[in-house]
Motif scaffolding. Structure first.
Motif, PDB file in Angstrom:
ATOM      1  N   ILE A 129    -110.973  65.523 -11.447  1.00  0.00           N
ATOM      2  CA  ILE A 129    -109.747  65.061 -12.092  1.00  0.00           C
ATOM      3  C   ILE A 129    -110.010  64.989 -13.582  1.00  0.00           C
ATOM      4  CG2 ILE A 129    -108.118  63.160 -12.343  1.00  0.00           C
ATOM      5  CD1 ILE A 129    -108.702  62.369  -9.460  1.00  0.00           C
ATOM      6  N   ILE A 130    -109.252  65.733 -14.377  1.00  0.00           N
ATOM      7  CA  ILE A 130    -109.341  65.680 -15.836  1.00  0.00           C
ATOM      8  C   ILE A 130    -108.106  64.925 -16.331  1.00  0.00           C
ATOM      9  CG2 ILE A 130    -109.452  66.999 -17.973  1.00  0.00           C
ATOM     10  CD1 ILE A 130    -110.741  69.281 -16.404  1.00  0.00           C
ATOM     11  N   LEU A 131    -108.337  63.797 -16.995  1.00  0.00           N
ATOM     12  CA  LEU A 131    -107.247  62.952 -17.461  1.00  0.00           C
ATOM     13  C   LEU A 131    -106.897  63.314 -18.904  1.00  0.00           C
ATOM     14  CD1 LEU A 131    -108.446  59.539 -15.991  1.00  0.00           C
ATOM     15  CD2 LEU A 131    -106.792  61.149 -15.017  1.00  0.00           C
ATOM     16  N   PRO A 132    -105.752  63.946 -19.129  1.00  0.00           N
ATOM     17  CA  PRO A 132    -105.384  64.402 -20.477  1.00  0.00           C
ATOM     18  C   PRO A 132    -105.355  63.242 -21.476  1.00  0.00           C
ATOM     19  CG  PRO A 132    -103.896  65.320 -18.833  1.00  0.00           C
ATOM     20  CD  PRO A 132    -104.720  64.275 -18.140  1.00  0.00           C
ATOM     21  N   GLY A 133    -105.922  63.488 -22.657  1.00  0.00           N
ATOM     22  CA  GLY A 133    -105.850  62.512 -23.727  1.00  0.00           C
ATOM     23  C   GLY A 133    -106.824  61.366 -23.625  1.00  0.00           C
ATOM     24  N   ARG A 134    -107.546  61.264 -22.528  1.00  0.00           N
ATOM     25  CA  ARG A 134    -108.479  60.151 -22.345  1.00  0.00           C
ATOM     26  C   ARG A 134    -109.837  60.495 -22.934  1.00  0.00           C
ATOM     27  NH1 ARG A 134    -106.204  55.221 -20.952  1.00  0.00           N
ATOM     28  NH2 ARG A 134    -104.365  55.627 -19.658  1.00  0.00           N
ATOM     29  N   HIS A 135    -110.467  59.501 -23.553  1.00  0.00           N
ATOM     30  CA  HIS A 135    -111.810  59.674 -24.088  1.00  0.00           C
ATOM     31  C   HIS A 135    -112.799  58.827 -23.282  1.00  0.00           C
ATOM     32  CE1 HIS A 135    -111.258  55.772 -25.989  1.00  0.00           C
ATOM     33  NE2 HIS A 135    -110.247  56.232 -26.726  1.00  0.00           N
ATOM     34  N   HIS A 136    -114.033  58.788 -23.718  1.00  0.00           N
ATOM     35  CA  HIS A 136    -115.090  58.172 -22.920  1.00  0.00           C
ATOM     36  C   HIS A 136    -114.900  56.673 -22.718  1.00  0.00           C
ATOM     37  CE1 HIS A 136    -118.994  58.710 -21.009  1.00  0.00           C
ATOM     38  NE2 HIS A 136    -119.428  57.616 -21.600  1.00  0.00           N
ATOM     39  N   PHE A 137    -114.173  56.024 -23.613  1.00  0.00           N
ATOM     40  CA  PHE A 137    -114.035  54.579 -23.512  1.00  0.00           C
ATOM     41  C   PHE A 137    -112.753  54.121 -22.834  1.00  0.00           C
ATOM     42  CE2 PHE A 137    -116.979  53.558 -27.378  1.00  0.00           C
ATOM     43  CZ  PHE A 137    -118.065  54.023 -26.650  1.00  0.00           C
ATOM     44  N   ASP A 138    -111.771  55.008 -22.656  1.00  0.00           N
ATOM     45  CA  ASP A 138    -110.567  54.598 -21.937  1.00  0.00           C
ATOM     46  C   ASP A 138    -110.338  55.392 -20.658  1.00  0.00           C
ATOM     47  OD1 ASP A 138    -109.566  57.021 -22.872  1.00  0.00           O
ATOM     48  OD2 ASP A 138    -107.994  56.129 -24.135  1.00  0.00           O
ATOM     49  N   VAL A 139    -111.260  56.285 -20.323  1.00  0.00           N
ATOM     50  CA  VAL A 139    -111.119  57.079 -19.103  1.00  0.00           C
ATOM     51  C   VAL A 139    -111.182  56.199 -17.861  1.00  0.00           C
ATOM     52  CG1 VAL A 139    -113.597  57.581 -18.880  1.00  0.00           C
ATOM     53  CG2 VAL A 139    -111.921  59.197 -17.953  1.00  0.00           C
ATOM     54  N   ILE A 140    -111.790  55.015 -17.985  1.00  0.00           N
ATOM     55  CA  ILE A 140    -111.947  54.131 -16.824  1.00  0.00           C
ATOM     56  C   ILE A 140    -110.757  53.217 -16.591  1.00  0.00           C
ATOM     57  CG2 ILE A 140    -114.453  54.129 -16.827  1.00  0.00           C
ATOM     58  CD1 ILE A 140    -114.386  51.522 -18.384  1.00  0.00           C
ATOM     59  N   ASP A 141    -109.760  53.251 -17.462  1.00  0.00           N
ATOM     60  CA  ASP A 141    -108.660  52.297 -17.356  1.00  0.00           C
ATOM     61  C   ASP A 141    -107.953  52.363 -16.007  1.00  0.00           C
ATOM     62  OD1 ASP A 141    -109.289  51.492 -19.894  1.00  0.00           O
ATOM     63  OD2 ASP A 141    -107.482  52.302 -20.856  1.00  0.00           O
ATOM     64  N   GLY A 142    -107.923  53.530 -15.394  1.00  0.00           N
ATOM     65  CA  GLY A 142    -107.262  53.675 -14.106  1.00  0.00           C
ATOM     66  C   GLY A 142    -107.888  52.863 -12.992  1.00  0.00           C
ATOM     67  N   LEU A 143    -109.111  52.383 -13.176  1.00  0.00           N
ATOM     68  CA  LEU A 143    -109.738  51.537 -12.162  1.00  0.00           C
ATOM     69  C   LEU A 143    -108.989  50.219 -11.976  1.00  0.00           C
ATOM     70  CD1 LEU A 143    -113.525  51.986 -13.017  1.00  0.00           C
ATOM     71  CD2 LEU A 143    -112.309  52.945 -11.059  1.00  0.00           C
ATOM     72  N   ARG A 144    -108.214  49.841 -12.972  1.00  0.00           N
ATOM     73  CA  ARG A 144    -107.502  48.564 -12.897  1.00  0.00           C
ATOM     74  C   ARG A 144    -106.167  48.686 -12.178  1.00  0.00           C
ATOM     75  NH1 ARG A 144    -107.973  45.190 -18.399  1.00  0.00           N
ATOM     76  NH2 ARG A 144    -107.418  43.588 -16.857  1.00  0.00           N
ATOM     77  N   ASP A 145    -105.803  49.900 -11.783  1.00  0.00           N
ATOM     78  CA  ASP A 145    -104.508  50.163 -11.155  1.00  0.00           C
ATOM     79  C   ASP A 145    -104.732  50.855  -9.819  1.00  0.00           C
ATOM     80  OD1 ASP A 145    -101.967  50.930 -10.392  1.00  0.00           O
ATOM     81  OD2 ASP A 145    -101.628  52.259 -12.103  1.00  0.00           O
ATOM     82  N   ALA A 146    -104.401  50.179  -8.745  1.00  0.00           N
ATOM     83  CA  ALA A 146    -104.639  50.729  -7.409  1.00  0.00           C
ATOM     84  C   ALA A 146    -103.865  52.011  -7.155  1.00  0.00           C
ATOM     85  CB  ALA A 146    -104.283  49.694  -6.343  1.00  0.00           C
ATOM     86  N   GLN A 147    -102.815  52.261  -7.961  1.00  0.00           N
ATOM     87  CA  GLN A 147    -101.991  53.449  -7.764  1.00  0.00           C
ATOM     88  C   GLN A 147    -102.389  54.615  -8.663  1.00  0.00           C
ATOM     89  OE1 GLN A 147     -99.863  53.425  -5.200  1.00  0.00           O
ATOM     90  NE2 GLN A 147    -100.635  51.353  -4.882  1.00  0.00           N
ATOM     91  N   SER A 148    -103.415  54.454  -9.484  1.00  0.00           N
ATOM     92  CA  SER A 148    -103.840  55.530 -10.379  1.00  0.00           C
ATOM     93  C   SER A 148    -104.423  56.691  -9.572  1.00  0.00           C
ATOM     94  CB  SER A 148    -104.884  55.016 -11.368  1.00  0.00           C
ATOM     95  OG  SER A 148    -106.114  54.752 -10.700  1.00  0.00           O
ATOM     96  N   PRO A 149    -104.444  57.890 -10.147  1.00  0.00           N
ATOM     97  CA  PRO A 149    -104.989  59.022  -9.399  1.00  0.00           C
ATOM     98  C   PRO A 149    -106.421  58.817  -8.937  1.00  0.00           C
ATOM     99  CG  PRO A 149    -103.746  59.802 -11.295  1.00  0.00           C
ATOM    100  CD  PRO A 149    -103.807  58.316 -11.431  1.00  0.00           C
ATOM    101  N   MET A 150    -107.254  58.222  -9.798  1.00  0.00           N
ATOM    102  CA  MET A 150    -108.647  58.054  -9.386  1.00  0.00           C
ATOM    103  C   MET A 150    -108.783  57.049  -8.262  1.00  0.00           C
ATOM    104  SD  MET A 150    -110.673  55.897 -12.355  1.00  0.00           S
ATOM    105  CE  MET A 150    -110.151  56.891 -13.764  1.00  0.00           C
ATOM    106  N   MET A 151    -107.981  55.977  -8.299  1.00  0.00           N
ATOM    107  CA  MET A 151    -108.070  54.983  -7.233  1.00  0.00           C
ATOM    108  C   MET A 151    -107.436  55.489  -5.946  1.00  0.00           C
ATOM    109  SD  MET A 151    -109.905  52.582  -8.300  1.00  0.00           S
ATOM    110  CE  MET A 151    -109.598  51.295  -7.090  1.00  0.00           C
ATOM    111  N   GLN A 152    -106.394  56.263  -6.059  1.00  0.00           N
ATOM    112  CA  GLN A 152    -105.817  56.861  -4.862  1.00  0.00           C
ATOM    113  C   GLN A 152    -106.819  57.792  -4.196  1.00  0.00           C
ATOM    114  OE1 GLN A 152    -102.323  56.621  -3.382  1.00  0.00           O
ATOM    115  NE2 GLN A 152    -102.953  54.672  -4.277  1.00  0.00           N
ATOM    116  N   ALA A 153    -107.555  58.539  -5.016  1.00  0.00           N
ATOM    117  CA  ALA A 153    -108.583  59.424  -4.459  1.00  0.00           C
ATOM    118  C   ALA A 153    -109.703  58.623  -3.803  1.00  0.00           C
ATOM    119  CB  ALA A 153    -109.156  60.307  -5.574  1.00  0.00           C
ATOM    120  N   ALA A 154    -110.124  57.543  -4.445  1.00  0.00           N
ATOM    121  CA  ALA A 154    -111.263  56.784  -3.955  1.00  0.00           C
ATOM    122  C   ALA A 154    -110.934  55.956  -2.711  1.00  0.00           C
ATOM    123  CB  ALA A 154    -111.787  55.861  -5.064  1.00  0.00           C
TER     124      ALA A 154
END
Length: 263
Positions: A236-261
């Motif tokens: 999953i490549i998150l457009p516009g995200r850099h190394h320090f905000d790429v993890i923000d989706g961990l805080r949202d159960a509906q984010s693509p990364m959390m849905q995958a996990a």
């Protein structure tokens, strides 16, 4: 043309290329302190003899769906588990128990020893929470959770419970680090760099998702691609995200990364 050491170092430098980089670290720490204050949990539980070999465990209301473990980054050289508690928010809200293990840092220990510590932490946590286990890690933590998905790292009974590994902006091939200034502290040699590189090894067959920000340094885009290609993993490549905000989706159960996990 041969690159200078300074040029090589620059390829793996993140903060210098992120506007107001320190503000991100400050925000991680503040949000995590607030999260711990708002949630009862088992904090600073020892899983080994080292002062940093401790984990935090927070359970949801009711029976957990499983265990979600987040392993922090910092190039195996810095940061602390307490900086990242808030990044269990998505999994906790989805009904999973969440854990944040700490580990000793280089130069006191080598990367192979850190890998062993994380395996010990995951094993100790698995004894406390039943059900499937999802491992997530960022940067050096992305490396460490990928190592857990390789044969002979976790006990068989624990490895059999792994349901997903989420490797976020990982360092998957450690050999490029041999030429960097940080290796004066990491003390990697060629043999350890190869043995500790998930991209050079074989996975257990656990589902793996590799996540990287579209605006990350080229070296991290390469590192993520190398792991995804070597393991046939979803990327999953998150457009516009850099190394320090790429993890923000961990805080949202509906984010693509959390849905995958979490499925």
């Amino acid at each position: 043309m041969t690159k200078t050491r300074q040029e090589l170092d620059s390829g793996y430098e993140n903060g210098a290329f992120i506007l107001d980089a320190q503000s991100y670290a400050d925000a991680w720490e503040a949000a995590s302190a607030e999260f711990r204050a708002a949630h009862d949990g088992e904090y600073d539980v020892s899983y080994g003899g080292h002062a940093r070999a401790k984990f935090d465990l927070i359970r949801p209301e009711g029976t957990p769906k499983g265990l979600f473990v987040f392993v922090h980054g910092g190039y195996w050289l810095q940061r602390h588990k307490d900086d990242w508690t808030c990044y269990g928010e998505g999994a906790l809200s989805a009904g999973w128990a969440i854990a944040h293990p700490g580990y000793p840092l280089a130069p006191e220990v080598r990367i192979s020893e850190i890998t062993a510590h994380i395996a010990q932490a995951v094993t100790a946590l698995a004894a406390r929470v039943e059900g499937p286990i999802v491992l997530a890690g960022h940067s050096a933590g992305g490396h460490l959770v990928a190592r857990m998905a390789m044969a002979g790292v976790l006990p068989d009974a624990v490895a059999a419970r792994l349901s997903h590994v989420l490797s976020i902006s990982p360092v998957s091939d450690l050999r490029p680090l041999l030429e960097l200034t940080m290796n004066d502290t990491l003390r990697l040699d060629a043999a350890e760099a190869a043995a500790e590189s998930p991209a050079l090894g074989k996975p257990l067959g656990v589902p793996v998702t590799v996540v990287v920000g579209g605006s990350e340094r080229p070296a991290f885009l390469d590192q993520a691609r190398w792991l995804a290609e070597a393991w046939g993993a979803e990327q999953i490549i998150l457009p516009g995200r850099h190394h320090f905000d790429v993890i923000d989706g961990l805080r949202d159960a509906q984010s693509p990364m959390m849905q995958a996990a979490l499925g």
